[in-house]
Design a protein around this motif. Structure first.
Motif, PDB file in Angstrom:
ATOM      1  N   GLN A  86     -17.155   3.709  -6.161  1.00 13.88           N
ATOM      2  CA  GLN A  86     -17.225   2.250  -6.071  1.00 13.88           C
ATOM      3  C   GLN A  86     -18.202   1.677  -7.091  1.00 13.88           C
ATOM      4  N   GLU A  89     -16.506   1.738 -10.428  1.00 15.65           N
ATOM      5  CA  GLU A  89     -15.482   0.700 -10.508  1.00 15.65           C
ATOM      6  C   GLU A  89     -16.120  -0.680 -10.655  1.00 15.65           C
ATOM      7  N   LEU A  90     -17.146  -0.941  -9.859  1.00 13.02           N
ATOM      8  CA  LEU A  90     -17.815  -2.243  -9.934  1.00 13.02           C
ATOM      9  C   LEU A  90     -18.533  -2.428 -11.271  1.00 13.02           C
ATOM     10  N   ASP A  92     -17.588  -1.113 -14.093  1.00 13.44           N
ATOM     11  CA  ASP A  92     -16.536  -1.405 -15.081  1.00 13.44           C
ATOM     12  C   ASP A  92     -16.100  -2.870 -14.985  1.00 13.44           C
ATOM     13  N   ARG A  93     -15.947  -3.365 -13.773  1.00 10.89           N
ATOM     14  CA  ARG A  93     -15.559  -4.762 -13.594  1.00 10.89           C
ATOM     15  C   ARG A  93     -16.653  -5.699 -14.126  1.00 10.89           C
ATOM     16  N   ARG A  95     -18.787  -5.009 -16.464  1.00 13.23           N
ATOM     17  CA  ARG A  95     -18.733  -4.949 -17.941  1.00 13.23           C
ATOM     18  C   ARG A  95     -17.617  -5.852 -18.467  1.00 13.23           C
ATOM     19  N   SER A  96     -16.490  -5.809 -17.787  1.00  7.95           N
ATOM     20  CA  SER A  96     -15.379  -6.682 -18.215  1.00  7.95           C
ATOM     21  C   SER A  96     -15.769  -8.143 -18.102  1.00  7.95           C
ATOM     22  N   LEU A  97     -16.413  -8.498 -16.990  1.00 14.62           N
ATOM     23  CA  LEU A  97     -16.858  -9.890 -16.824  1.00 14.62           C
ATOM     24  C   LEU A  97     -17.888 -10.269 -17.881  1.00 14.62           C
ATOM     25  N   PHE A 139     -12.267  -5.371  -3.435  1.00 18.86           N
ATOM     26  CA  PHE A 139     -11.496  -5.558  -4.666  1.00 18.86           C
ATOM     27  C   PHE A 139     -10.163  -4.816  -4.654  1.00 18.86           C
ATOM     28  N   CYS A 141      -6.280  -4.301  -4.544  1.00 21.16           N
ATOM     29  CA  CYS A 141      -5.134  -5.151  -4.917  1.00 21.16           C
ATOM     30  C   CYS A 141      -3.951  -4.849  -4.047  1.00 21.16           C
TER      31      CYS A 141
END
Length: 141
Positions: A86, A89-90, A92-93, A95-97, A139, A141
């Motif tokens: 987790q 994953e968080l 990575d998210r 970083r994307s943001l 998160f 989907c």
């Protein structure tokens, strides 16, 4: 009442009687000593059997504790694996943001305070946003 005189014994007969009396006393003493020795051995055996029973019970309790702790360790290890996944994953998210924020910053010309995101594997004690709490289902989907 008539008194019967004690038979006259010679000196060698008296010596033989003394020796027989000593043998008899020694034999009784040896029997008593052997009886006490058997009693001590029996007591020692009883003590050892009691100790064996106590140690078996203690061993059983320790074994149960080891099994419980092993199960607990397995659960915690599994939970840690989920949490590490987790975090990755968080991260990575996040970083994307941050990439999106950098893009918005460049396009808008507005300066934004965008913190660096530490590598959670190399420095797990450093978190970019310590106030963020996430559950496993947030998160999906």
């Amino acid at each position: 009442m008539s008194l019967v005189p004690a038979p006259q014994t010679s000196g060698s007969e008296e010596d033989a009687q003394l020796i027989d009396e000593r043998k008899r006393k020694r034999m009784l003493s040896n029997r008593e000593s052997a009886r006490r020795s058997r009693m001590r051995k029996q007591q020692h055996l009883d003590d050892l059997l009691s100790q064996v029973a106590r140690l078996k019970e203690e061993n059983s309790q320790i074994s149960m504790q080891v099994n419980l702790l092993t199960e607990q360790y397995a659960r915690l290890d599994s939970e840690n694996t989920v949490l590490r996944t987790q975090v990755m994953e968080l991260t990575d998210r996040l970083r994307s943001l941050n990439s999106v924020l950098h893009l918005v910053e460049e396009l808008s010309g507005m300066a934004m305070d965008i913190p660096e995101i530490p590598d959670p594997i190399l420095k797990p004690w450093q978190h970019a946003c310590p106030a963020i709490m996430a559950s496993a289902n947030v998160f999906q989907c």
